[in-house]
Design a protein around this motif. Structure first.
Motif, short mmCIF file in Angstrom:
data_model
loop_
_atom_site.label_atom_id
_atom_site.label_comp_id
_atom_site.label_asym_id
_atom_site.label_seq_id
_atom_site.Cartn_x
_atom_site.Cartn_y
_atom_site.Cartn_z
N GLY A 67 -1.19 -6.10 12.23
CA GLY A 67 -0.22 -6.84 11.69
C GLY A 67 -0.11 -7.10 10.25
O GLY A 67 0.68 -7.03 9.60
N SER A 68 -1.48 -6.87 9.90
CA SER A 68 -1.66 -7.28 8.46
C SER A 68 -1.30 -5.54 7.79
O SER A 68 -0.59 -5.85 6.69
N ILE A 69 -1.28 -4.67 8.12
CA ILE A 69 -0.95 -3.52 7.45
C ILE A 69 0.51 -3.67 7.62
O ILE A 69 1.26 -3.31 6.62
N LEU A 70 1.17 -3.91 8.70
CA LEU A 70 2.63 -4.07 8.67
C LEU A 70 3.43 -5.09 7.77
O LEU A 70 4.22 -4.85 7.15
N MET A 71 2.58 -6.29 7.65
CA MET A 71 3.13 -7.25 6.70
C MET A 71 2.95 -6.63 5.41
O MET A 71 3.98 -7.05 4.38
N HIS A 72 1.96 -6.08 5.02
CA HIS A 72 1.94 -5.39 3.62
C HIS A 72 2.98 -4.56 3.47
O HIS A 72 3.61 -4.58 2.35
N LEU A 73 3.14 -3.63 4.37
CA LEU A 73 4.13 -2.62 4.16
C LEU A 73 5.71 -3.23 4.21
O LEU A 73 6.48 -2.60 3.23
N GLY A 74 5.82 -4.29 4.74
CA GLY A 74 7.12 -4.89 4.57
C GLY A 74 7.40 -5.43 3.14
O GLY A 74 8.42 -5.71 2.65
N ARG A 75 6.31 -5.93 2.61
CA ARG A 75 6.29 -6.46 1.36
C ARG A 75 6.68 -5.48 0.25
O ARG A 75 7.47 -5.42 -0.49
N GLN A 76 6.01 -4.39 0.56
CA GLN A 76 6.05 -2.90 -0.26
C GLN A 76 7.35 -2.64 -0.42
O GLN A 76 7.98 -2.20 -1.22
#
Length: 135
Positions: A70-79
């Motif tokens: 989830g953390s990886i994906l949340m970061h990717l979403g922001r990017q």
């Protein structure tokens, strides 16, 4: 995703990603089906393909660890939000991803494998869009 779906994703990921052709096939398929997205990616895709495969491998590798996943994906979403990615773009990307997997896996692309990868992409999309919204 169910535990069985997770196991199917993990069992097929190596076969799908080996040989280095996945990213090229994915981007070729994506740009053929959604040429308007091409502008988001610049002219040289060499580094982007490597980054895409590293990210995809990290996601698959963390699928059994929900907090990391989830953390990886949340970061990717922001990017991706900063790069101009809109919610409507997730559909064509998912279609290209699943079609590329089907193409590369061939006979290993069973209905159960298709359902597993579809569930994974749905989860990825949901988390990335949460990240893009700043949730």
């Amino acid at each position: 995703m169910t535990p069985d779906q997770t196991a199917l994703v993990l069992a097929t990921a190596d076969a799908a990603f080996v040989g280095g052709h996945f990213a090229t096939r994915f981007y070729d398929r994506l740009f053929a089906s959604a040429p308007d997205l091409r502008i988001l990616f610049g002219t040289d895709l060499t580094a982007l393909k490597l980054k895409f495969m590293n990210t995809l491998a990290s996601l698959v590798g963390s699928v059994q660890h929900p907090v990391i996943f989830g953390s990886i994906l949340m970061h990717l979403g922001r990017q991706h939000r900063r790069f101009g990615v809109l919610p409507a773009y997730y559909g064509p990307v998912g279609e290209a991803l699943l079609a590329t997997l089907q193409d590369i896996l061939g006979e290993r692309w069973t209905p159960a494998v298709a359902a597993a990868w579809t569930a994974l992409y749905a989860e990825m999309t949901e988390r990335m869009q949460e990240g893009a919204r700043g949730e």
